[in-house]
Design a protein around this motif. Structure first.
Motif, mmCIF file in Angstrom:
data_model
loop_
_atom_site.group_PDB
_atom_site.id
_atom_site.type_symbol
_atom_site.label_atom_id
_atom_site.label_comp_id
_atom_site.label_asym_id
_atom_site.label_seq_id
_atom_site.Cartn_x
_atom_site.Cartn_y
_atom_site.Cartn_z
ATOM 1 N N GLY A 177 -1.389 11.436 3.775
ATOM 2 C CA GLY A 177 -1.736 11.816 5.158
ATOM 3 C C GLY A 177 -2.379 10.664 5.789
ATOM 4 O O GLY A 177 -2.367 9.625 5.122
ATOM 5 N N PHE A 178 -2.630 10.688 7.080
ATOM 6 C CA PHE A 178 -3.227 9.490 7.238
ATOM 7 C C PHE A 178 -4.492 9.789 8.776
ATOM 8 O O PHE A 178 -4.167 11.074 8.942
ATOM 9 C CB PHE A 178 -2.333 8.459 7.791
ATOM 10 C CG PHE A 178 -1.522 8.442 9.746
ATOM 11 C CD1 PHE A 178 -2.579 8.424 10.357
ATOM 12 C CD2 PHE A 178 -0.806 10.350 9.946
ATOM 13 C CE1 PHE A 178 -1.906 8.515 12.011
ATOM 14 C CE2 PHE A 178 -0.022 10.191 11.054
ATOM 15 C CZ PHE A 178 -0.794 9.522 11.788
ATOM 16 N N ALA B 151 6.779 3.940 11.718
ATOM 17 C CA ALA B 151 7.043 3.031 10.617
ATOM 18 C C ALA B 151 6.981 3.805 8.911
ATOM 19 O O ALA B 151 8.043 3.307 8.051
ATOM 20 C CB ALA B 151 6.373 1.738 9.974
ATOM 21 N N TYR B 152 6.179 4.291 9.185
ATOM 22 C CA TYR B 152 5.903 5.318 7.836
ATOM 23 C C TYR B 152 5.995 7.082 8.187
ATOM 24 O O TYR B 152 5.896 8.044 6.918
ATOM 25 C CB TYR B 152 4.200 4.863 7.688
ATOM 26 C CG TYR B 152 3.889 3.782 6.742
ATOM 27 C CD1 TYR B 152 5.168 2.957 6.724
ATOM 28 C CD2 TYR B 152 2.524 3.338 6.741
ATOM 29 C CE1 TYR B 152 4.766 1.915 5.804
ATOM 30 C CE2 TYR B 152 2.790 2.170 6.037
ATOM 31 C CZ TYR B 152 3.300 1.029 5.508
ATOM 32 O OH TYR B 152 3.043 0.136 5.286
ATOM 33 N N GLY B 153 5.405 7.542 9.487
ATOM 34 C CA GLY B 153 6.222 8.943 9.417
ATOM 35 C C GLY B 153 6.954 9.638 8.116
ATOM 36 O O GLY B 153 6.991 10.631 8.171
ATOM 37 N N GLU B 154 8.160 9.271 8.248
ATOM 38 C CA GLU B 154 9.342 9.668 7.063
ATOM 39 C C GLU B 154 8.410 10.362 5.828
ATOM 40 O O GLU B 154 8.338 10.652 5.383
ATOM 41 C CB GLU B 154 10.310 8.735 7.254
ATOM 42 C CG GLU B 154 10.371 7.991 6.397
ATOM 43 C CD GLU B 154 11.197 7.629 5.781
ATOM 44 O OE1 GLU B 154 12.100 8.003 5.164
ATOM 45 O OE2 GLU B 154 11.462 5.941 6.712
ATOM 46 N N HIS B 155 6.955 9.786 5.540
ATOM 47 C CA HIS B 155 6.937 9.576 4.400
ATOM 48 C C HIS B 155 5.238 10.696 4.453
ATOM 49 O O HIS B 155 4.944 10.334 3.610
ATOM 50 C CB HIS B 155 6.581 8.409 3.293
ATOM 51 C CG HIS B 155 7.448 7.661 3.266
ATOM 52 N ND1 HIS B 155 8.315 7.441 2.660
ATOM 53 C CD2 HIS B 155 7.692 6.176 4.027
ATOM 54 C CE1 HIS B 155 9.576 7.038 2.148
ATOM 55 N NE2 HIS B 155 8.839 5.982 2.772
ATOM 56 N N LEU B 156 4.730 11.058 5.619
ATOM 57 C CA LEU B 156 3.437 11.504 5.395
ATOM 58 C C LEU B 156 3.946 12.880 6.126
ATOM 59 O O LEU B 156 5.230 13.693 5.898
ATOM 60 C CB LEU B 156 2.843 10.965 7.223
ATOM 61 C CG LEU B 156 2.518 8.965 7.268
ATOM 62 C CD1 LEU B 156 2.306 8.577 8.324
ATOM 63 C CD2 LEU B 156 1.665 8.951 5.912
ATOM 64 N N GLU B 157 2.810 14.173 5.630
ATOM 65 C CA GLU B 157 2.451 15.270 6.078
ATOM 66 C C GLU B 157 1.885 15.819 6.841
ATOM 67 O O GLU B 157 1.309 16.793 7.142
ATOM 68 C CB GLU B 157 2.454 15.351 4.557
ATOM 69 C CG GLU B 157 4.551 15.250 3.270
ATOM 70 C CD GLU B 157 3.273 15.615 1.785
ATOM 71 O OE1 GLU B 157 3.926 16.545 1.719
ATOM 72 O OE2 GLU B 157 2.756 14.698 0.938
ATOM 73 N N ILE C 154 0.893 -1.102 0.173
ATOM 74 C CA ILE C 154 -0.255 0.401 -0.019
ATOM 75 C C ILE C 154 0.851 1.190 -0.355
ATOM 76 O O ILE C 154 0.845 2.070 -1.039
ATOM 77 C CB ILE C 154 -0.641 -0.428 1.450
ATOM 78 C CG1 ILE C 154 -2.004 -1.274 1.314
ATOM 79 C CG2 ILE C 154 -2.103 1.662 1.300
ATOM 80 C CD1 ILE C 154 -2.455 -0.980 2.227
ATOM 81 N N LEU C 155 1.916 1.595 0.718
ATOM 82 C CA LEU C 155 2.454 3.120 1.441
ATOM 83 C C LEU C 155 3.352 2.307 -0.471
ATOM 84 O O LEU C 155 3.922 3.593 -0.957
ATOM 85 C CB LEU C 155 3.802 2.229 2.046
ATOM 86 C CG LEU C 155 4.813 3.462 2.111
ATOM 87 C CD1 LEU C 155 4.127 4.917 2.743
ATOM 88 C CD2 LEU C 155 5.612 3.247 2.991
ATOM 89 N N ASP C 156 3.680 1.913 -0.744
ATOM 90 C CA ASP C 156 4.439 1.761 -1.986
ATOM 91 C C ASP C 156 3.943 2.278 -3.053
ATOM 92 O O ASP C 156 4.218 3.064 -3.758
ATOM 93 C CB ASP C 156 5.318 0.997 -2.160
ATOM 94 C CG ASP C 156 6.367 -0.027 -1.594
ATOM 95 O OD1 ASP C 156 6.958 0.746 -0.516
ATOM 96 O OD2 ASP C 156 6.884 -0.959 -1.948
ATOM 97 N N TYR C 157 2.951 1.756 -3.236
ATOM 98 C CA TYR C 157 1.484 2.457 -4.305
ATOM 99 C C TYR C 157 1.566 3.818 -3.994
ATOM 100 O O TYR C 157 1.398 4.466 -5.053
ATOM 101 C CB TYR C 157 0.661 1.263 -4.875
ATOM 102 C CG TYR C 157 0.006 1.435 -5.813
ATOM 103 C CD1 TYR C 157 -0.368 1.137 -7.142
ATOM 104 C CD2 TYR C 157 -1.517 2.618 -4.977
ATOM 105 C CE1 TYR C 157 -1.013 1.362 -8.070
ATOM 106 C CE2 TYR C 157 -1.969 2.882 -6.493
ATOM 107 C CZ TYR C 157 -1.856 2.736 -7.696
ATOM 108 O OH TYR C 157 -3.167 3.312 -8.445
ATOM 109 N N LEU C 158 1.318 3.837 -3.172
ATOM 110 C CA LEU C 158 0.949 5.531 -2.844
ATOM 111 C C LEU C 158 1.511 6.569 -3.121
ATOM 112 O O LEU C 158 2.113 7.442 -3.656
ATOM 113 C CB LEU C 158 0.681 5.676 -1.257
ATOM 114 C CG LEU C 158 -0.973 4.664 -1.789
ATOM 115 C CD1 LEU C 158 -1.988 5.435 0.474
ATOM 116 C CD2 LEU C 158 -2.141 4.826 -2.329
ATOM 117 N N LEU C 159 3.189 5.798 -2.903
ATOM 118 C CA LEU C 159 4.658 6.577 -2.931
ATOM 119 C C LEU C 159 5.049 6.827 -4.526
ATOM 120 O O LEU C 159 4.650 7.818 -4.829
ATOM 121 C CB LEU C 159 5.913 6.152 -2.586
ATOM 122 C CG LEU C 159 5.473 5.972 -0.633
ATOM 123 C CD1 LEU C 159 6.839 5.473 0.567
ATOM 124 C CD2 LEU C 159 5.219 7.249 -0.380
#
Length: 377
Positions: free
Chosen positions: A151-152, A167-173, A134-139
């Motif tokens: 975001g989330f 786990a994902y914080g570096e990719h979230l805004e 999921i993360l890879d696809y959204l990135l």
């Protein structure tokens, strides 16, 4: 309209949440699209530029309606947010299929904001499981410009929210939490604000009025607030409380009619945050309300979608809360007696399907059993 700076954007501090759109007969489920058009026109004219929809809102029709309404406006004139529906574990392996369909339904080529929807204890392991990608696809979609900001939203505990951010914080805004003066303690929102701050993430707000529950208060509570601000009603108090939180960016309000929209926009024409004294008073009122043990349902209706018995669970919880507070009063008994037998609490199968998707983590099957037992007595 008050605006918040977010990177290179100026976003209206008040956003239109599209989970509780005006109701009426149309080809779009039970949404009155003409009323939505009127509301959106007024919102945009008065400075609102943030619109928030989701896959599950109005059984999938919210995205369709917002796509149909917003197509009449220049794409650069508004920000549109949508979400991956991970609250339902059956969706976890369908991220590409769902994302493509969302773009189609909303009639756009990109989403300004896109969220992992409704992080909670039942889905965090799946969200973090690399096999779903999921993360890879959204990135990848972000790299292609089809997502501008990622975001989330979370209803999870502090511990699991931190685990997700680790786990994902570096990719979230940005992070969306349920925040209002009652949930400041009830949902531990204060700690979530601080947690998001640790990761440098601004706060997006959902349920500022708890599904309308904070729009009116007990007379004794209203009187105490009137002593402090004579011309300020309960709705305005709720929004002014949020204006005291410095990291709040967008506050999403699920406005169901034109009057609510106009009232909220009028409030957001200027900032009038609470003083420390005013904040202390309203949080004291929150403590008094919480002592009454009200179940924190916001009528999001996720449970209804999952219920094999097709019960109107939010309506039953509302009756239950009233029943508990009244001690089984005549009115609350009458409201239950008016229901068909297959719609009463006793019709609950106790399967727990509703609890698996409840953002508030309400033990619904226990409530139904308790309610049915009380009614028998």
């Amino acid at each position: 309209m008050i605006y918040r700076d977010f990177q290179d954007k100026k976003i209206s501090a008040l956003g239109l949440g599209c989970m509780r759109l005006p109701m009426g007969e149309s080809k779009y489920g039970n949404i009155d699209i003409e009323a939505v058009k009127e509301m959106v026109a007024y919102a945009i004219k008065n400075g609102v530029n943030y619109f928030d929809t989701a896959w599950g809102y109005h059984n999938g029709y919210s995205e369709l309606v917002m796509g149909e309404v917003l197509k009449d406006y220049p794409r650069e004139s508004f920000y549109l947010a949508d979400k991956f529906p991970g609250y339902d574990l059956a969706n976890m392996d369908k991220v590409e299929e769902i994302f493509e369909k969302q773009l189609e339904k909303c009639q756009v080529e990109y989403f300004d904001f896109y969220l992992f929807h409704s992080l909670n204890e039942s889905n965090i392991d799946a969200y973090l499981d690399p096999k779903y990608g999921i993360l890879d696809y959204l990135l990848e979609q972000k790299k292609r410009g089809r997502i501008k900001h990622l975001g989330f939203s979370t209803h999870a505990t502090i511990e699991n929210t931190r685990r997700f951010l680790d786990a994902y914080g570096e990719h979230l805004e940005f992070g969306m939490i349920q925040l209002n003066w009652l949930d400041y303690k009830l949902q531990n929102a204060k700690a979530k604000i601080e947690l998001l701050g640790e990761y440098g993430l601004p706060v997006w707000v959902m349920e500022p009025l708890r599904g309308g529950k904070l729009a009116s208060l007990a007379p004794e509570h209203e009187a105490r607030l009137k002593d402090l601000r004579p011309n300020t009603d309960a709705v305005e108090w709720a929004f002014r409380f949020l204006q005291t939180v410095p990291t709040v960016g967008v506050t999403l309000s699920g406005m169901s009619n034109f009057e609510q929209l106009k009232e909220n926009i009028d409030i957001y024409r200027e900032e009038k945050p609470l003083s420390e004294k005013e904040k202390a008073v309203i949080l004291k009122i929150a403590d008094e309300i919480l002592e009454k043990k009200t179940l924190p349902c916001t009528a999001c209706n996720y449970c209804v979608t999952n219920c094999p018995a097709e019960l109107d669970i939010p309506a039953l919880i509302k009756i239950y809360n009233g029943y508990i507070h009244s001690g089984g009063g005549v009115i609350d008994n009458a409201r239950v007696n008016e229901l068909p037998e297959d719609r009463k609490p006793s019709a609950c199968l106790g399967c727990g399907a509703c609890e698996a998707v409840c953002p508030q983590n309400i033990k619904i099957s226990e409530m139904m059993n308790d309610f049915a037992s009380r009614l028998k007595k």
